[in-house]
Structures are given as C-alpha cells and as structure tokens.
Design an enzyme around this catalytic site. Structure first.
Site, mmCIF file in Angstrom:
data_model
loop_
_atom_site.group_PDB
_atom_site.id
_atom_site.type_symbol
_atom_site.label_atom_id
_atom_site.label_comp_id
_atom_site.label_asym_id
_atom_site.label_seq_id
_atom_site.Cartn_x
_atom_site.Cartn_y
_atom_site.Cartn_z
ATOM 1 N N HIS A 1 -31.013 66.379 102.824
ATOM 2 C CA HIS A 1 -31.629 65.941 101.574
ATOM 3 C C HIS A 1 -30.749 64.909 100.858
ATOM 4 C CE1 HIS A 1 -34.519 69.053 102.297
ATOM 5 N NE2 HIS A 1 -33.567 69.979 102.253
ATOM 6 N N HIS B 1 -45.139 63.537 70.365
ATOM 7 C CA HIS B 1 -45.951 64.455 69.570
ATOM 8 C C HIS B 1 -46.770 65.412 70.437
ATOM 9 C CE1 HIS B 1 -48.075 60.742 70.409
ATOM 10 N NE2 HIS B 1 -49.212 61.426 70.392
ATOM 11 N N CYS C 1 -44.414 65.698 77.260
ATOM 12 C CA CYS C 1 -45.465 64.964 76.547
ATOM 13 C C CYS C 1 -46.771 65.694 76.833
ATOM 14 C CB CYS C 1 -45.497 63.486 76.926
ATOM 15 S SG CYS C 1 -45.948 63.080 78.630
#
Length: 144
Positions: free
Chosen positions: A136, A12, A68
């Site tokens: 990497h 939400h 979020c």
C-alpha cells in the site's frame, strides 16, 4: 489515539456533526483545533477545507476531519491541496480501509447523508486505524 492532533472544520451543512465530533474528541482527550465554522450561518466550505488541509500538510495537525452536507464538496476542495489524501466515508469499512490502505489524512463526512451515530462510529474507526504500509505504501507513494 490520544496523542493525535486533529484539525476539524465544517460548513453550515455539517455544523451539528462537527460539534458532536468535538464532544467525542474531548471525551477521549484527543487534542483538536477547530477552524470553523462557528455558527450554523451559511459559509464557503472551500475556505474551511483549505484551512484544515494546510494544518495537516504542514504537520501542525496529524489528521483532519471535514463535514459538510454531503462530504463531497469538502473532499474535492481538500484534495486540491498537495499532500492531502482526503477520503469521503459513509461506512466504517471504507473508513478503516481509507486509513489502512490509502493512509488517508483527512476524513470527510456528509451530515445530510449518514446518521449521527454512524458518523461517530466512522470517526472512531478512522482514528483508531493505522496505515498498513507494504504494498500500500508503494501505491500511496505513486499518488504523491
């Protein structure tokens, strides 16, 4: 970038930005799967994070985006799933490096922390940036 399949979800606290990111994806003909939430009603972010993460690690989606309130909860929950490299990004440099150096496969954003235009810029950079590999790759392999 248009061949990517993106899994996207929010709780939400990130619902508004998730909708804006979906508009961005649609405007660029990027395929996506929205795993929820589908309303601004309170929900449990770990469930959404798990659903996006599982789509990514299973190969059903190439990458994921989670939103979020702060991005912290989503990144913690997503990173519990083996094979996920979720990166919480609050700027475009971190977004670019999370892909180029860390091969992040899930982007986490905080709706209450960054502005909407910055969030969309971060998404744009993150989706356009590839993994550099080389030294990497060795480090990402160690993580895995």
């Amino acid at each position: 970038m248009e061949h990517l399949k993106i899994a996207i979800g929010s709780d939400h606290g990130g619902f508004k930005y998730k909708q804006k990111i979906i508009e961005y994806l649609e405007s660029r003909n990027i395929e996506y799967k929205d795993v929820g939430t589908y309303t601004p009603e309170a929900c449990d972010y770990p469930v959404i994070a798990r659903d996006v993460a599982e789509l990514v690690v299973s190969g059903q989606s190439d990458r994921g985006i989670l939103v979020c309130g702060t991005g912290i909860g989503m990144s913690i929950a997503a990173n519990k799933i083996r094979g996920v490299r979720a990166a919480l990004c609050g700027d475009t440099y971190s977004a670019r490096v999370s892909r180029a150096h860390n091969n992040a496969n899930i982007l986490c954003l905080g709706e209450r922390v960054i502005g909407e235009h910055l969030a969309l810029d971060i998404v744009d950079v993150w989706l356009k940036t590839g993994f550099e590999g080389g030294r990497h790759k060795r480090r990402v392999d160690i993580i895995e």
